[in-house]
Design a protein around this motif. Sequence first.
Motif, short mmCIF file in Angstrom:
data_model
loop_
_atom_site.label_atom_id
_atom_site.label_comp_id
_atom_site.label_asym_id
_atom_site.label_seq_id
_atom_site.Cartn_x
_atom_site.Cartn_y
_atom_site.Cartn_z
N SER A 44 28.79 29.48 49.60
CA SER A 44 27.63 30.59 49.44
C SER A 44 28.13 32.01 50.04
CB SER A 44 26.44 30.33 49.90
OG SER A 44 26.53 30.08 51.58
N TRP A 45 27.77 32.98 49.47
CA TRP A 45 28.38 34.34 49.98
C TRP A 45 27.30 35.39 49.93
CZ3 TRP A 45 33.52 35.07 50.53
CH2 TRP A 45 34.42 34.09 50.11
N THR A 46 27.53 36.19 50.88
CA THR A 46 26.73 37.54 51.46
C THR A 46 27.19 38.52 51.07
OG1 THR A 46 25.54 36.08 52.83
CG2 THR A 46 25.07 38.48 53.04
N HIS A 47 26.50 39.70 50.35
CA HIS A 47 27.29 41.08 50.24
C HIS A 47 26.94 41.83 51.20
CE1 HIS A 47 27.16 45.20 48.22
NE2 HIS A 47 28.47 44.66 48.07
N LEU A 48 28.00 42.48 51.82
CA LEU A 48 27.80 43.33 53.08
C LEU A 48 28.03 44.55 52.75
CD1 LEU A 48 30.01 40.90 55.21
CD2 LEU A 48 27.48 40.81 54.88
N GLY A 49 27.78 44.96 51.73
CA GLY A 49 27.65 46.60 51.79
C GLY A 49 29.26 47.44 51.40
N LEU A 50 29.33 48.57 51.63
CA LEU A 50 30.63 49.30 51.18
C LEU A 50 30.64 49.30 49.69
CD1 LEU A 50 33.09 48.31 54.24
CD2 LEU A 50 31.18 50.14 53.97
N ALA A 51 29.76 49.28 49.22
CA ALA A 51 29.68 49.31 47.62
C ALA A 51 30.58 50.54 47.06
CB ALA A 51 28.23 49.14 46.96
N ASP A 52 30.39 51.58 47.36
CA ASP A 52 30.93 52.91 46.87
C ASP A 52 32.53 53.02 47.28
OD1 ASP A 52 30.60 55.24 45.26
OD2 ASP A 52 30.76 56.37 46.97
N THR A 53 33.02 52.05 48.11
CA THR A 53 34.39 51.95 48.24
C THR A 53 35.26 51.89 46.96
OG1 THR A 53 34.53 49.76 48.94
CG2 THR A 53 34.50 51.32 50.76
N GLU A 54 34.67 51.20 46.08
CA GLU A 54 35.20 50.66 44.69
C GLU A 54 36.67 49.98 44.79
OE1 GLU A 54 35.49 53.57 41.75
OE2 GLU A 54 33.53 53.83 41.52
N ARG A 55 37.33 50.21 45.72
CA ARG A 55 38.59 49.49 45.70
C ARG A 55 38.89 49.32 47.20
NH1 ARG A 55 38.25 53.06 41.74
NH2 ARG A 55 38.88 52.25 39.75
N ILE A 56 39.24 48.14 47.81
CA ILE A 56 39.63 47.62 48.87
C ILE A 56 41.09 46.76 48.85
CG2 ILE A 56 38.93 45.92 50.87
CD1 ILE A 56 36.08 46.43 50.17
N LYS A 57 41.95 47.29 49.59
CA LYS A 57 43.19 46.76 49.67
C LYS A 57 43.45 45.51 50.55
CE LYS A 57 47.55 46.07 49.48
NZ LYS A 57 48.20 45.58 48.40
N ARG A 58 42.84 45.65 51.52
CA ARG A 58 43.18 44.64 52.59
C ARG A 58 41.82 44.41 53.74
NH1 ARG A 58 47.36 42.15 52.26
NH2 ARG A 58 48.58 44.04 51.73
N ILE A 59 41.93 43.04 54.09
CA ILE A 59 40.78 43.02 55.36
C ILE A 59 41.53 42.40 56.43
CG2 ILE A 59 38.78 41.99 56.35
CD1 ILE A 59 37.74 42.09 53.18
N ALA A 60 41.53 43.07 57.71
CA ALA A 60 42.07 42.27 58.79
C ALA A 60 41.04 41.70 59.80
CB ALA A 60 43.09 43.30 59.43
N VAL A 61 41.08 40.57 60.21
CA VAL A 61 39.89 40.02 60.90
C VAL A 61 40.44 39.48 62.30
CG1 VAL A 61 38.45 37.94 60.93
CG2 VAL A 61 38.96 39.04 58.88
N HIS A 62 39.80 39.69 63.40
CA HIS A 62 40.46 39.37 64.80
C HIS A 62 40.68 37.95 64.83
CE1 HIS A 62 39.85 38.85 69.05
NE2 HIS A 62 40.24 40.44 69.11
#
Length: 217
Positions: A44-62
């Motif tokens: 299951s998934w939850t939408h967390l916003g930042l919708a107007d970014t349109e393009r996300i290159k990468r996510i870094a997690v601690h």
Amino acid sequence: MESSAIEIAPSNENVLWVGTGEGDPRNSTSFGNGVYRSADGGRSWTHLGLADTERIKRIAVHPTNPELAYVCALGHAWGPNDERGVFRTTDGGKTWRKVLYRNTTTGCSDIAMDPSDPKTLYAGMYTHLRKPWRFDSGGGETALYKSTDGGTTWKKLTGHGLPTGEDGRIGISIYRKDPKVVYISIEQGAKYNASTAYIIRKGGVYRSDDKGENWTF
């Protein structure tokens, strides 16, 4: 909807982060609607916003805290917008803070976290704008940045072997066995400038052996 940023939390394999949209836009590009997170291995998934970014290159997690993550957002390709740059969450995406931002046409092209010291991050900022008759790529506020306090403050890395002037899109990789070694790729080619015509920039791969203080082409 395309996704170019998928990250599994190193400390909890059930926590997955996804950033939507094309992370390397060129002649054709798709767009997304922000960030999604799963806490049950993708069931299951939850939408967390930042919708107007349109393009996300990468996510870094601690590495030890799956609630702490950084989103590298390119933003709109066809026009200016504010929701771009580097965003940080400390509560699993419930709230976001924009921690690195230059202007409405400069987004984040890549981000990397030091595996031995997660407070140390490197981010490439990239000025770009798609127009019907051309694609402006690089120059402007394009540059490499470094933070040593978990993204609260950032230092622009200049000189010491890095090219100066009309830099192109930046990619980043840290050598996991020895995080003092950092590699970046810089887009090569020509950048159009209305007053000086085309400027040839020195792209390619650069290496630092001291966490970004000095660089070799």
